[in-house]
Write an enzyme that holds these catalytic residues in place. Structure first.
Site, PDB file in Angstrom:
ATOM      1  N   SER A   1       0.840  -1.193   0.000  1.00 50.52           N
ATOM      2  CA  SER A   1       0.000   0.000   0.000  1.00 50.52           C
ATOM      3  C   SER A   1       0.883   1.254   0.000  1.00 50.52           C
ATOM      4  CB  SER A   1      -0.952  -0.033   1.196  1.00 50.52           C
ATOM      5  OG  SER A   1      -1.940   0.968   1.095  1.00 50.52           O
TER       6      SER A   1
ATOM      7  N   ASP B   1      -5.677  -2.939  -2.835  1.00 50.45           N
ATOM      8  CA  ASP B   1      -4.689  -2.748  -1.773  1.00 50.45           C
ATOM      9  C   ASP B   1      -4.078  -4.057  -1.290  1.00 50.45           C
ATOM     10  OD1 ASP B   1      -3.588  -2.146   0.984  1.00 50.45           O
ATOM     11  OD2 ASP B   1      -4.206  -0.167   0.326  1.00 50.45           O
TER      12      ASP B   1
END
Length: 389
Positions: A48, A209
């Site tokens: 991320s 993500d």
């Protein structure tokens, strides 16, 4: 250069704006190095927002000090509009697009999200030169770098990694490793927070993500050859041991949770819980490996001990974010007001979205303090405190 054998891996976890904390930790490490141009982390793994920091290091691995300096310049001057649209037309258009796609079924063929993060793509495209990763690998300043993303169709955590030599890919339960030249789309996919940012298509699959269902965040570094790892987290849970069997304080009145509070817990479960569980599991395996005969460990039989050092916030980041919540742009505050995110109790959600200089600088300063508080541990871990023969 560090003394002693071993390959050191750096693990940078995800967490949106919370990743500013990692810059402060890296800044402290840079100050501790006798040769701060030398990259002390041959293996770098990010997820991320941590993936953005990981590739910022990897693309400048030939000069660690310069890489950290550039990261500090960017994070300490961040504004939300550099990450997602915060103007009234942009916020309203994205809200209408999301409503039409998810509630009315209009335009379902195109990915939708609550926020438009195309400004982030533009920023990264101009700031990161992905071709320099290969230069770092060929020069020996880097062994491997990886970013993790979640495949929405396969429901697998995929680690995309780039290394100078052929590194054997892995295939475990719902987590795989794929060797490939890293590009902007890999980074955007890894940083696509569910619902907030749109997923990214890589080949035939849509990815989001990397923290989603990432059951073993430390595993990629070990697969890429690290035998000791520095974990830089973005949750104070890693820094403070929970009081075993002790209940929290009794509340005088139990109000219904706001949508922001619920969302905050969901984000924390995505970005924090898996890392904490994996660290706990690794510590147990280390204790088990320590019980094996020394000969078995030296000849690579059975379990091998992995040295782990964790640096994570000594203060709750949601409380810091709550102090700076008014720094959010007015259109975004209005958009989030109904969910409760603009109240003090909504600090957890805000802590992920508050890409504003005031908040980021406080996190950078906290990261620097926390790393310096572990100065001797860091120096020993990085092999800077060499024994005298």
């Amino acid at each position: 250069m560090p003394c002693g054998p071993g390959t050191t891996g750096l693990i940078l976890s995800g967490g949106g704006a919370r990743a500013a904390y990692q810059v402060g930790v890296l800044q402290a490490i840079n100050e501790l190095l006798p040769d701060n141009k030398f990259n002390p982390f041959p293996v770098i793994c990010g997820t991320s927002a941590g993936a953005i920091n990981a590739l910022a290091l990897a693309t400048n691995a030939t000069d660690f000090s310069y890489a950290v300096q550039r990261m500090h310049e960017v994070w300490s001057n961040f504004r939300c509009h550099q990450v997602y649209r915060t103007d009234w037309p942009g916020v309203l258009a994205q809200a209408l697009r999301w409503t039409g796609s998810n509630l009315m079924g209009v335009g379902r063929k195109h990915p939708s999200s609550l926020l438009d993060n195309r400004p982030l793509r533009h920023l990264l495209a101009n700031s990161l030169h992905f071709g320099k990763i290969e230069e770092s690998l060929l020069s020996g300043h880097l062994r491997a770098v990886s970013v993790s993303a979640f495949g929405y169709q396969s429901a697998e955590s995929v680690c995309f990694y780039q290394g100078h030599e052929r590194i054997m890919p892995w295939n475990r339960h719902r987590r795989v490793g794929v060797q490939t030249p890293l590009k902007l789309d890999h980074l955007m996919a890894s940083a696509a927070i569910p619902l907030l940012f749109a997923p990214v298509q890589l080949n035939r699959e849509w990815f989001g993500d990397g923290a989603v269902r990432q059951r073993a965040p430390i595993s990629p570094a070990l697969h890429l050859g690290a035998n000791r790892v520095l974990v830089v987290g973005v949750s104070d849970n890693l820094a403070n041991d929970p009081a075993a069997g002790r209940r929290g304080p009794r509340l005088r009145s139990a109000l219904p949770p706001t949508l922001a509070q619920i969302g905050g817990h969901l984000l924390n479960s995505t970005f924090v819980d898996n890392l904490e569980t994996d660290v706990e599991l690794l510590e147990r395996l280390n204790r088990l490996a320590g019980l094996l005969p020394r000969g078995a460990q030296e000849h690579g039989k059975g379990l091998q001990q992995v040295e782990v050092l964790i640096i994570s916030p000594s203060e709750p980041l949601d409380i810091i974010a709550a102090r700076h919540r008014r720094a959010l742009p007015a259109p975004l505050r209005a958009f989030l007001r109904g969910s409760g995110a603009t109240r003090a109790s909504g600090g957890s959600v805000v802590s992920y979205l508050l890409f504003e200089a005031e908040y980021c600088r406080e996190l950078i300063a906290l990261g620097h303090r926390d790393a310096m508080a572990k100065r001797e541990e860091l120096q020993r871990f990085l092999g800077l405190l060499c024994p005298i023969d």
